[in-house]
Design an enzyme around this catalytic site. Sequence first.
Site, mmCIF file in Angstrom:
data_model
loop_
_atom_site.group_PDB
_atom_site.id
_atom_site.type_symbol
_atom_site.label_atom_id
_atom_site.label_comp_id
_atom_site.label_asym_id
_atom_site.label_seq_id
_atom_site.Cartn_x
_atom_site.Cartn_y
_atom_site.Cartn_z
ATOM 1 N N ALA A 199 38.230 31.582 33.705
ATOM 2 C CA ALA A 199 38.925 32.531 33.027
ATOM 3 C C ALA A 199 37.863 33.179 31.937
ATOM 4 C CB ALA A 199 39.876 31.765 32.128
ATOM 5 N N ARG A 240 34.727 42.623 32.436
ATOM 6 C CA ARG A 240 34.252 43.413 33.205
ATOM 7 C C ARG A 240 32.781 43.610 32.524
ATOM 8 N NH1 ARG A 240 36.848 46.790 37.047
ATOM 9 N NH2 ARG A 240 35.149 46.961 38.702
ATOM 10 N N GLU A 269 42.407 29.070 45.411
ATOM 11 C CA GLU A 269 43.347 29.585 45.501
ATOM 12 C C GLU A 269 43.554 30.810 44.425
ATOM 13 O OE1 GLU A 269 44.004 26.250 45.393
ATOM 14 O OE2 GLU A 269 44.226 25.888 47.415
ATOM 15 N N TYR A 287 35.672 37.401 43.843
ATOM 16 C CA TYR A 287 35.547 36.569 44.792
ATOM 17 C C TYR A 287 34.921 37.065 46.163
ATOM 18 C CZ TYR A 287 38.181 33.253 41.705
ATOM 19 O OH TYR A 287 38.712 32.514 40.584
HETATM 20 C C1 LIG Z 1 39.052 37.460 37.063
HETATM 21 C C2 LIG Z 1 38.214 37.505 35.873
HETATM 22 C C3 LIG Z 1 37.688 35.944 35.886
HETATM 23 C C4 LIG Z 1 37.003 38.383 36.168
HETATM 24 O O1 LIG Z 1 36.185 38.059 35.012
HETATM 25 P P1 LIG Z 1 35.157 39.179 34.752
HETATM 26 O O2 LIG Z 1 34.066 38.573 33.609
HETATM 27 O O3 LIG Z 1 35.690 40.545 34.029
HETATM 28 O O4 LIG Z 1 34.499 39.720 35.927
HETATM 29 P P2 LIG Z 1 32.852 40.309 36.402
HETATM 30 O O5 LIG Z 1 32.732 41.441 35.181
HETATM 31 O O6 LIG Z 1 32.027 39.223 36.547
HETATM 32 O O7 LIG Z 1 33.411 41.253 37.522
HETATM 33 C C5 LIG Z 1 32.540 41.205 38.763
HETATM 34 C C6 LIG Z 1 33.309 41.842 39.935
HETATM 35 O O8 LIG Z 1 34.525 41.527 40.145
HETATM 36 C C7 LIG Z 1 35.194 42.793 40.410
HETATM 37 N N1 LIG Z 1 36.295 42.660 39.407
HETATM 38 C C8 LIG Z 1 36.406 41.986 38.144
HETATM 39 N N2 LIG Z 1 37.499 42.606 37.516
HETATM 40 C C9 LIG Z 1 37.943 43.727 38.185
HETATM 41 C C10 LIG Z 1 39.077 44.414 37.968
HETATM 42 N N3 LIG Z 1 39.723 44.326 36.662
HETATM 43 N N4 LIG Z 1 39.527 45.046 38.822
HETATM 44 C C11 LIG Z 1 38.780 45.393 39.861
HETATM 45 N N5 LIG Z 1 37.647 44.682 40.410
HETATM 46 C C12 LIG Z 1 37.171 43.681 39.453
HETATM 47 C C13 LIG Z 1 34.477 43.854 40.316
HETATM 48 O O9 LIG Z 1 33.725 43.908 41.980
HETATM 49 C C14 LIG Z 1 33.204 43.320 39.600
HETATM 50 O O10 LIG Z 1 32.145 43.993 39.802
HETATM 51 P P3 LIG Z 1 31.715 45.452 38.971
HETATM 52 O O11 LIG Z 1 32.058 45.385 37.522
HETATM 53 O O12 LIG Z 1 30.141 45.547 39.246
HETATM 54 O O13 LIG Z 1 32.473 46.525 39.669
HETATM 55 C C15 LIG Z 1 38.854 37.920 34.550
HETATM 56 O O14 LIG Z 1 39.564 39.237 34.868
HETATM 57 C C16 LIG Z 1 39.857 37.046 34.116
HETATM 58 O O15 LIG Z 1 39.712 35.925 33.436
HETATM 59 N N6 LIG Z 1 41.237 36.968 34.421
HETATM 60 C C17 LIG Z 1 42.348 36.335 34.067
HETATM 61 C C18 LIG Z 1 42.063 34.884 34.642
HETATM 62 C C19 LIG Z 1 41.881 34.972 36.281
HETATM 63 O O16 LIG Z 1 42.526 35.497 36.973
HETATM 64 N N7 LIG Z 1 40.996 33.898 36.907
HETATM 65 C C20 LIG Z 1 41.064 33.759 38.128
HETATM 66 C C21 LIG Z 1 42.201 32.839 38.581
HETATM 67 S S1 LIG Z 1 41.908 32.561 40.405
#
Ligand SMILES: CC(C)(COP(=O)(O)OP(=O)(O)OC[C@H]1O[C@@H](n2cnc3c(N)ncnc32)[C@H](O)[C@@H]1OP(=O)(O)O)[C@@H](O)C(=O)NCCC(=O)NCCS
Length: 151
Positions: free
Chosen positions: A72, A79, A105, A117
């Site tokens: 998380a 982003r 998952e 992922y």
């Molecule tokens: C999913 C999550 C962990 C991503 O974290 P983050 O730090 O924002 O991700 P990153 O900035 O490292 O993103 C890496 C890549 O993932 C993809 N990505 C991340 N967020 C995205 C979004 N909202 N929409 C589309 N692609 C996305 C993109 O390819 C991104 O690369 P880019 O920014 O260069 O285009 C975050 O949104 C989160 O905590 N969500 C709620 C909890 C969750 O869903 N956890 C995973 C459960 S399986």
Amino acid sequence: MSRVIRTMQATDLAAVHALERRTYPRPWSVHLFAQELAGESAITLVCEQDDELSGYLIADMFVDVWHVMNLAVAESCRRCHVASDLMEAYFAITEMHAHRGHTLEVRVSNAAAIELYRSFGFVSTGVRPRYYDDDHEDALIMWRDWEGESA
Ligand SMILES: CC(C)(COP(=O)(O)OP(=O)(O)OC[C@H]1O[C@@H](n2cnc3c(N)ncnc32)[C@H](O)[C@@H]1OP(=O)(O)O)[C@@H](O)C(=O)NCCC(=O)NCCS
């Protein structure tokens, strides 16, 4: 801005659990985090940004497969590659020793996580129907092979 990825400490548990509760409708208990922290095989990482906890990742080894169990990032820090930095730190640890691969998952509707992922080489290998307790959403099963060389 300073960003550090480091191993989770017991003193992080309150902040980790606060983020967990803000993130998930069915949050893990503090006890579950503490259990992973105490476990011999678990990888527990946090991202600290300007002295604030901005994300965490928990993974554990089951037989010969790594399972990414929890990830998380705080909403205000998304982003900005916090999750990517956590994943890179995780792979730096796990890729040192032979194993079969990595699995996880993810909700079929969670496009952000699925994209993250995929960007790390995970591919979808199946669906677990009605996997999530709260709304019975399906889970996508994702997999990545170990990229090292077997002895
Ligand atoms: C999913 C999550 C962990 C991503 O974290 P983050 O730090 O924002 O991700 P990153 O900035 O490292 O993103 C890496 C890549 O993932 C993809 N990505 C991340 N967020 C995205 C979004 N909202 N929409 C589309 N692609 C996305 C993109 O390819 C991104 O690369 P880019 O920014 O260069 O285009 C975050 O949104 C989160 O905590 N969500 C709620 C909890 C969750 O869903 N956890 C995973 C459960 S399986």
